[in-house]
Design an enzyme around this catalytic site. Sequence first.
Site, PDB file in Angstrom:
ATOM      1  CG  ASP A   1      46.021  43.333  47.144  1.00  0.00           C
ATOM      2  OD1 ASP A   1      44.855  42.987  46.887  1.00  0.00           O
ATOM      3  OD2 ASP A   1      46.882  43.522  46.275  1.00  0.00           O
TER       4      ASP A   1
ATOM      5  CB  SER B   1      47.049  41.517  39.170  1.00  0.00           C
ATOM      6  OG  SER B   1      45.975  40.788  39.730  1.00  0.00           O
TER       7      SER B   1
ATOM      8  CG  HIS C   1      44.746  44.070  43.514  1.00  0.00           C
ATOM      9  ND1 HIS C   1      45.827  43.248  43.724  1.00  0.00           N
ATOM     10  CD2 HIS C   1      44.319  43.821  42.244  1.00  0.00           C
ATOM     11  CE1 HIS C   1      46.040  42.520  42.638  1.00  0.00           C
ATOM     12  NE2 HIS C   1      45.141  42.850  41.723  1.00  0.00           N
TER      13      HIS C   1
END
Length: 450
Positions: free
Chosen positions: A335, A192, A367
């Site tokens: 996601d 991320s 995610h």
Amino acid sequence: MALSTPGSSVAMGTSEPLLPDRDPFYRTEEPLGGIEPGTILRSRAVRLGLFGLVPQRISAWQLLYRSTDLNGRPEAAVTTVLMPWGADPAAPRPLVSFQCAIDAVAPMCFPSYALRHGARALGSIPQLELLLIAGALARGWAVSVPDHEGLGGHFGAAREPGYRALDAARAALRFPALGLRAETPIGLWGYSGGGLATAWAAELAAEYAPELDIIGAVAGSPVGDPANAFVRLNGSPFAGFAMVFTAGLARAYPQLEPILRDHLSEEFRALLKRAEHTATFPLLARFAGRDADRHTRAGLVAMLAEPELHTVLDEIRPGAQAPAMPMLILQAVNDEVIAVADIDAHVSRYLDRGAHIHYLRDRLSMHLPLQFLGAPAMIDWLADRFDEVPLDSPGVQTIWSVALSARARTQHLGFAALLVRMLTGRAIRVRHQRRPQIPQPRRLRGIETG
């Protein structure tokens, strides 16, 4: 050159550590212009804590080192370097630079604070990621965890995260307690916001730190296009990310302040100030559904069309330069935070420039779960690079799940056992594991969706 730790900061005790903006360890009055990037300015031993509460038997130190900001000016930055408990520093081992998903600008979320025993950082993502860091330590690897947003919390800035990660690796190689050498192989890893920082480090390494032997990089859900993410997340359950991203950019790019002042209401700018002092998960809860468009004088589209802001948003998009090392990129197709289309485009930019990318698209995950469900695949890919296992062909593959194989299930049981050790404060020592081969891509180029 390495200076001793100022005595006013708690190092190995059980008291609450000072926040980075109050801790003299983070400050240096020394001019840095004539000092080589990666030079250690100061070091100290620290104790880590799981969620700040359970002391961890992991050998850990912090290094203040010389790095570079996005304008090429020298600065001081901090990394936390770790070794397995009881590891012999004379034994050869690789180094992993783990870029946390800080995704906040509050000092409590910086890894150098959030990972420490006694830290009050509930809701910060680095505290969750300590399990993944421990997984790398259990392989026998040394780990560097840089504060890649810098002392100013420049969330979203271009290039800076890469400079800080690479200079942290340089500092780790020079730190005697780790016993590393100049030729130590290095892997990059992040997810991320940490995946975006990893992408910057991978892109910049060949030019900025050519002496480092970086054998590969793993970037999970690396944002792809921060500007697109900002627009999509605004007004969504994850609007807090868009708000703190705006706050981080305003810190890194002071020229944006007049634009924000002219376009955003006083109320919204006050909310941005609150976001600067809030940990990530409370931030998401507090600002869920907040729509900046309702707080702009001419609308969000008009603000984003400002030439100066448009230039910054173009600058912070990764992918303009091909990484010199091979990369594994992992992304959830469904996601809910980072759009798969943005990662598809990011990968295509790399492939078009000749990079060696193995891109896995996971159909079943979302995610945050993918960071942990995909941990075995990510850590095993790095292990293969350290062991010089031949690379698969570059390309793209869409699979049902990286967590469905028998080997992945076994590895998750290993992570569960590791978590038990951490919860009970037992030593994180080296353990040996066999590694599986992750699926090979069926095409050499392009985004495969079948």
